[in-house]
Design an enzyme around this catalytic site. Structure first.
Site: not given
Length: 777
Positions: A213, A260
């Site tokens: 990420d 997420d």
């Protein structure tokens, strides 16, 4: 307000999805072979169930997905490839066309997700007819349509119709609320049906995506470009304001990727199931509303909320996209580890596993018969090759407790058998003990607990068989095996080791009473008394010399487990102990005489040298370069000859190791005699020439360098090397290499070298078999 709404929605999704995932515990229990309790009738009796129905239910049972450590390591790489592929598609192709293809795909997947989510909900809250089961046969290939018939409820039909209508509406409007509904369904189904397996795998996945990420958000514009360009339910959208933008006429949206939510959701669901495991919540039936302590789940959920709040705060302050996993991963991992440390359950957390157990290879009846036949062929002699073969055959089942127990019972039944013809012979017990010893030291695995769990019983039984048959040597070897378990670390607990060998300890304690007189008489006959601890009362030098002689006797041709100590020799053969003592005393006496005479000679030489001219510093001979104690070597040769003469005169049995050394002894004595002759000749020449220690011109002519061997250097010619030399052949085969390996025909000088070679063959075969098994898998 949109921040609060976003956090409440995400927290609700995680809480519901994680509790729905408790149904995985029931499926995992069924996969392990556990059976649910039978239903009761009105009278409280078990209902009769049809076996066919049970089989059908087992086939229809949905299968959950479990991540492996390899998958967890590959996940960031595969995710990066997919993300970059979408980025290239939007970069080089028409954006509308790409979004159209993706929208069609997500519409089909959305129908399945909505149906799977709404179906159970309608069945639980709607009328009873919605729970009615329907079976529909189909003629599609199993790879496309699955097994026939299709089994579903009425509620599934209504859920399917609603899902199709909803996705058609979403496809036309693309409203953000409908996008969120589909995203919520994806999160619920993903977290409910997926298991990370273990805490370690979850940590590997989170750490890998942590760097994934960060790289794609901060390092490139790939993540942000794809998130803004992709028009599909892969994110949760929230309007920052309900008033449309004046320039575009659209609402300004904030987004949170489904990754997420789902990735940390997998981790939180695992922790919730771990809480249920600790609380010993029943697997059957699964109650997602059950109340039990949830310390790990609650701590990780609080950590997730704090991490998400930090993400939103940083995003608002810096007005830039943030990688959410940068804050969520440390929060989830840190909170769960802190909880485990506080509760002192760190090991339990890391040991918890939901991975599917691999089917263990079980031994069949034919293999059992073959193994028993190999045991029967072992006979009375513990042949190393046969024991290694039995160990290698048993190694195939070292991970299966059931199969290992079968193999152990085959050996144990023959060990304790006292009635069957042939098998009950005491001579056949010791080789079987060596087989078990090999399994403990070489194969290990589950055999250690199985064999040692019953060792006190079968070891005592074998000892009693030897004791009844008056097999003293076998009892001593059995005790050596027991002692080696402690020496090699097979049994590390002193108390357990002593408990297993209680039969030996009991005999030792009783020998101080009833057998003390016999032992004392035996030692008194050899003139050696014992100390209170049972050791022989000997001077330290005499004992050391006796041990040297005993080691020489047992050096060749005696197995390591068959070697005895001086104390044991005093019990079984006092006359041999007396001979060793006499030989050691003669050795010590000769050493003392030689040392005293050597000191006198050295003093006389020093006195004579004081009256002589100074000798040059340079040595005259190659022999002076060798740092040898000629006096000590000569003494060893003479002492060895004395032992041979003494053995022949007393008509005692000559040890095989001494016979093997005859050729070496002959060569050494010949070389020593020739060396002494050369030295005397040189001494005579020097005296005749009036020189001392090589002073004189002719001294170099008198120096001769010789090499003494069974083969003379004159024979190293083209024709000479073709001639047979009986001494060399005898040394190589009859005397030098008497031990032959039955596996490959190689010869060795000692039994220990042969044993080491067989051990090396065993390890090589073990490695080859492991490689073959790995390739087959």
């Amino acid at each position: 307000p949109y921040v609060v709404n976003l956090m409440l929605l995400v927290t609700s999704i995680l809480y519901a999805a994680c509790h729905w995932s408790l149904t995985l515990r029931e499926e995992q229990a069924l996969a392990r072979g556990e059976s649910p309790p039978k239903e009761k009738d009105e009278n409280g009796n078990d209902k009769e169930s049809d076996d066919d129905d049970d089989e059908e239910e087992e086939e229809e049972r949905p299968q959950y997905e479990t991540l492996t450590s390899k998958d967890a390591m590959q996940f960031p790489l595969l995710g990066s490839a997919s993300l970059f592929g979408l980025y290239c598609a939007f970069k080089f192709f028409d954006k509308e066309t790409v979004n159209l293809i993706i929208s069609v795909y997500f519409s089909l997947v959305g129908v399945a997700a909505l149906t799977a989510t709404l179906g159970p909900t309608l069945e639980s809250v709607g009328p009873k007819f919605l729970a009615k089961e329907i079976r529909m046969k189909h003629f599609l290939p199993e790879s496309i349509g699955g097994k026939s018939p299709w089994v579903f409820n009425v509620s599934d039909i209504f859920a399917l119709m609603a899902g199709i209508a909803f996705n058609v509406a979403y496809f036309q409007t693309k409203h953000w609320t409908m996008n969120n509904v589909l995203g919520i369904c994806f999160c619920l189904q993903g977290i409910e049906r997926f298991s990370l397996g273990t805490y370690k795998i979850g940590a590997i996945l989170l750490v890998g995506l942590f760097f994934y990420d960060i790289f794609w958000v901060f390092g490139t514009d790939v993540m942000v470009t794809v998130a803004k360009s992709l028009d599909g339910p892969i994110k949760i959208l929230f309007p920052r304001s309900l008033i449309p933008d004046a320039a575009t006429g659209k609402l300004e949206m904030s987004l949170l990727g489904l990754g997420d939510i789902v990735i940390p959701g997998f981790f939180l669901a695992l922790l919730l199931r771990f809480d249920a495991h600790n609380a010993k919540v029943d697997y059957f039936p699964t109650n997602v509303h059950a109340s039990f302590p949830k310390p790990y789940f609650h701590s990780a959920l609080v950590g997730y909320v704090l991490g998400l709040a930090t993400t939103l705060y940083v995003m608002i302050v810096f007005q830039a996209a943030q990688p959410a996993l940068l804050y969520l991963v440390p929060a989830c991992l840190g909170s769960s580890l802190l909880c485990a440390v506080v509760r002192r359950e760190l090991k339990a957390l890391f040991d918890y596993s939901e991975e599917e157990e691999e089917e263990e290879e079980e031994i069949d009846e034919e293999q059992v018969e073959d193994y028993c036949e190999m045991l029967d062929k072992l006979g009375n002699f513990p042949e190393k090759v046969a024991i290694n073969s039995l160990s290698m055959a048993a190694e195939d089942f070292d991970s299966s407790p059931k199969s290992a127990a079968v193999i152990f019972n085959c050996i144990r039944s023959r060990l304790v058998d006292c009635t069957s013809a042939g098998i009950s012979s005491p001579d056949r017990k010791l080789p079987l003990v060596y087989v078990l010893d090999s399994l403990l030291k070489n194969v290990k695995g589950v055999y250690i607990d199985i064999i040692l769990g019953d060792a006190a019983d079968w070891l005592t039984a074998v000892y009693n068989i030897f004791d009844k048959a008056k097999k003293e040597d076998e009892k001593a070897r059995l005790k050596k095996v027991w002692n080696s378990w402690k020496q090699f670390g097979v049994i590390k607990d002193e108390e357990r080791w002593r408990k297993i060998g209680q039969c030996f300890l009991t005999t030792e304690s009783s020998s101080s009473g009833g057998d003390a007189a016999a032992t004392s008489a035996a030692t008194n006959s050899s003139g050696i008394a014992r100390n209170t601890d049972g050791s022989l009362k000997l001077p330290s030098k005499l004992r050391a010399q006796m041990q040297i002689l005993l080691d020489e006797v047992q050096a060749d041709g005696v197995d390591e487990l068959e070697k005895v100590s001086l104390e044991r020799l005093a019990d079984i053969n006092p006359s041999l102990l007396q001979q060793i003592k006499e030989g050691a005393e003669m050795e010590l006496q000769d050493n003392n005489q030689n040392q005293s005479s050597g000191q006198q000679q050295s003093s006389s030489i020093v006195t004579a040298s004081n009256n002589m001219p100074a000798a040059p510093a340079a040595p005259i001979s190659e022999w002076s370069k060798l740092k040898l104690n000629h006096l000590e070597k000569s003494h060893d040769l003479v002492a060895s000859l004395q032992r041979h003469v003494r053995s022949a005169s007393q008509q005692t049995t000559v040890v095989k190791s001494e016979m093997d050394n005859t050729v070496h002894l002959y060569a050494s004595v010949s070389a020593s005699a020739q060396l002494l002759t050369d030295m005397l000749h040189q001494w005579k020449v020097q005296q005749e020439n009036g020189t001392w220690f090589g002073i004189g011109e002719d001294s170099s002519a008198s120096r001769r360098k010789r090499r003494y061997s069974l083969v003379t250097k004159e024979k190293f010619t083209t024709e000479g090397i073709k001639e047979h030399n009986d001494a060399v052949i005898a040394r190589l085969y009859e005397v030098g290499l008497p031990f032959v390996c039955s596996a490959d025909g190689r010869r060795f000088a000692t039994q220990i070298e042969l044993s080491n070679h067989l051990d090396a063959l065993f390890r090589k075969n073990k490695l080859d078999k492991t490689m073959e098994t790995t390739e087959e898998r």
